[in-house]
Enzyme design. Structure first.
Site, PDB file in Angstrom:
ATOM      1  N   ASP A 248       6.729  12.571   3.013  1.00  0.00           N
ATOM      2  CA  ASP A 248       6.411  11.144   3.002  1.00  0.00           C
ATOM      3  C   ASP A 248       5.451  10.883   4.147  1.00  0.00           C
ATOM      4  OD1 ASP A 248       6.773   8.115   2.881  1.00  0.00           O
ATOM      5  OD2 ASP A 248       8.204   8.748   1.352  1.00  0.00           O
ATOM      6  N   HIS A 302       2.628   6.694   0.540  1.00  0.00           N
ATOM      7  CA  HIS A 302       3.661   7.537   1.160  1.00  0.00           C
ATOM      8  C   HIS A 302       3.105   8.867   1.651  1.00  0.00           C
ATOM      9  CE1 HIS A 302       7.068   4.894   0.368  1.00  0.00           C
ATOM     10  NE2 HIS A 302       6.505   4.628  -0.799  1.00  0.00           N
ATOM     11  N   GLU A 366       4.864   1.883  -4.606  1.00  0.00           N
ATOM     12  CA  GLU A 366       4.544   1.105  -3.414  1.00  0.00           C
ATOM     13  C   GLU A 366       3.133   1.337  -2.890  1.00  0.00           C
ATOM     14  OE1 GLU A 366       9.001   0.424  -1.646  1.00  0.00           O
ATOM     15  OE2 GLU A 366       7.931   2.197  -0.959  1.00  0.00           O
TER      16      GLU A 366
END
Length: 603
Positions: A248, A302, A366
């Site tokens: 991440d 990420h 996201e």
């Protein structure tokens, strides 16, 4: 001597036992579905049952977790077995699943040994011979269409040995049968004996093909040994997919063969990495327990640590972070850079070489459009193409990345394989059909189970995996870490809510599109010291839902669930305690509305 070699109802008349030979003055008796603690008297000493023995015969499905889906009879007889005389006959050395069978056999015997308290030597008994009849012994990996069912029979042969026969299509079904067999073997602490249920007939198989746990190892590093404990617990609950969110923006602990500098610069410390040997070890450890290890390389968001010197990432650790991502540090790929696609192709290639997955997770959640919109070179690239700077334009930019990345996945896999993506902007109603073809993608749902996105996906016949955060995000309910108060998805989710999160309730008539579900553990507030208690035993509640698809509520499963929690602890998993131990020994007295206190009876 075989204390329980005859039906329990006949023991009192056939056996006479000196009460002083028993290890406790207490016995257990099954009354109205509860094992109740009673004193041993002269009249009951010969037939006295330990708590473990009572649970096998008092509970539906013989205390097995998850509950079998077909016929499940555990008889009424216990036989003592000799731990030093247990043989497992399975696939021969010429078959590709031989190493897995050998590993599963070792696990089977070790779990029996773990039943025995330290310092105790079990008394002798009958030999146990386990025969694995595997129809297709050359299958050594999982797939979404693999048959994981099995049958199990236990009986006594003419020569006095206990015979257990497991029939299965492949190793993975046979391994599930071994797990069930483990669960009907107990340690009788009244007599210091290992005992097995006899006259057993079980037919069993899962309702859903995908039964997973996600573990994030980037926010906080998780040790290899802790990951192994998770895989141990998964095998005990017949879960079959360990979804490894291995990298991440916070860290890059995965040692990529082709891009080793990503871990060199992106890991928290030189020792906090997953080497090639670590990955190999984890994959094998999982397979022997019936678990595939599924890697996720989350992109185009990420990403951050490890990529600093590549020129391929934008808005890394920009502040204030709230403007560019959901939590610090921010970071997204600059998807306009042609060299990016060669770099990610190398990582895909490393992962396919090591994991050999039948499905692949591309992440895809996201993405922050303001991050891209605040990067001058990206804005200039878009304007040269004649694109605007509205939401739809940034979705088009995202698709520019996704379509090229998907081709790299297919290239490295050597074929088109199913790809999983999280719910995101791309799964919104106005973008879904244009950018995520249902023939190529499986969508993992992390919104609430009642979100309109879910019904839209199902209405358009997308295959889905449930990880709705209102029931399956197991990091919820703790303190906030970027603010005060509680974290964003509070409150804490009890096992009862996990158990009631049933695909049929969410999907209705479209249930056939649900491949399964996955409990998730994001590790912003978890590391190796606390992981077990966050995941377990709650993930096991989901495991029964996906395996058995029970029509009954958590209340009917409660006693078996408490027993399974004890089983996990025996396996070395630090599963969270759910109630005082007193309630385990006087279980009829604790549940509100239970079978006894509801009508004020005291027996």
């Amino acid at each position: 001597m075989d204390w329980f070699g005859v039906p329990l109802v006949l023991l009192a008349t056939l056996l006479v036992v000196d009460i002083s030979a028993l290890n406790s003055p207490w016995r257990y008796e099954c009354i109205k579905g509860y094992c109740q603690k009673k004193p041993i008297t002269e009249e009951t000493e010969s037939s006295a049952m330990s708590l473990a023995a009572c649970r096998l015969f008092c509970l539906e499905a013989g205390a097995i977790w998850p509950k079998p889906t077909g016929n499940a009879s555990v008889g009424t007889v216990l036989s003592t077995i000799n731990f030093n005389s247990i043989d497992v006959i399975g696939a021969n050395s010429e078959t590709s699943s031989f190493d897995l069978v050998r590993g599963a056999t070792k696990i089977f015997k070790q779990q029996i040994a773990d039943l025995v308290p330290n310092g105790v030597t079990p008394k002798g008994g009958k030999s146990l011979v386990v025969t694995l009849n595997i129809e297709k012994p050359n299958i050594n990996s999982l797939s979404l269409d693999l048959i994981e069912s099995y049958t199990l029979t236990v009986s006594e042969s003419a020569d006095g040995r206990i015979q257990a026969v497991i029939n299965a299509n492949n190793f993975f079904g046979a391994r599930h049968g071994l797990e069930t067999l483990n669960q009907i073997i107990i340690f009788d602490n009244l007599r210091d004996e290992l005992q097995i249920a006899r006259d057993v007939q079980i037919a069993d198989g899962p309702a859903y093909p995908y039964r997973g746990v996600l573990l994030d190892t980037s926010r906080n590093y998780i040790t290899v040994e802790t990951i192994k404990k998770t895989l141990t617990a998964m095998g005990a609950a017949k879960l079959n997919t360990f979804h490894w969110h291995i990298t991440d923006s916070h860290s890059f602990p995965y040692v990529s063969k082709s891009k080793p500098d990503l871990a060199k610069y992106g890991a928290y410390a030189p020792e906090k990495v997953y080497s090639a040997s670590d990955v190999k070890q984890i994959i094998q450890y999982g397979k022997e327990r019936g678990v595939r290890v599924l890697p996720e390389f989350d992109a185009p968001a990420h990403v951050g640590e490890g990529w600093q010197n590549t020129g391929l990432v934008t808005c890394f650790n920009w502040q204030p972070w709230q403007d560019y991502c959901v939590e610090p540090p921010c970071g997204q790929f600059d998807v306009t850079k042609p060299e990016l696609y060669d770099a990610i192709a190398d990582i895909y290639g490393d992962m396919f070489e090591q994991f050999q997955p039948d499905i692949f997770h591309m992440g895809g959640d996201e993405v922050n459009f303001n991050c891209w919109n605040s990067t001058p070179s990206i804005v200039d690239w878009m304007q040269k193409k004649g694109w605007g700077l509205q939401e739809a334009d940034f979705v088009k930019l995202w698709d520019h990345f996704q379509s090229q990345a998907l081709e790299k996945v297919y290239q490295k896999a050597g074929k088109q394989i199913p790809v999983i993506m999280w719910t995101s902007h791309l799964t919104n109603k106005e973008f879904l059909l244009d950018y995520l073809p249902k023939e190529k993608y499986i969508v993992q749902i992390w919104t609430t189970g009642t979100d309109a996105t879910v019904s839209n996906l199902l209405d358009n016949d997308y295959r889905v995996i449930l990880s709705n955060y209102d029931a399956l995000y197991l990091d919820c309910g703790f303190a906030g870490w970027v603010t005060d108060g509680n974290n964003w998805c509070s409150p804490y989710i009890g096992w009862q809510k996990v158990y009631e999160n049933k695909p049929a309730k969410i999907a209705g008539q479209k249930k056939y599109l649900v491949l399964g579900a996955e409990a998730t553990l994001w590790t912003e507030q978890v590391d190796s010291t606390s992981l077990d208690s966050r995941l377990w035993p709650r993930s096991s509640a989901m495991a029964e839902v996906l395996w058995s698809e029970p029509s009954t509520s958590w209340r009917e499963a409660e006693t078996r669930f408490l027993i399974h929690r004890e089983r996990l602890v025996k396996l070395g998993v630090n599963a969270d305690a759910l109630e005082p131990e007193w309630c385990m020994q006087y279980e009829e007295n604790c549940p509100i509305g239970g079978k006894f206190n509801i009508d004020n009876r005291h027996l």
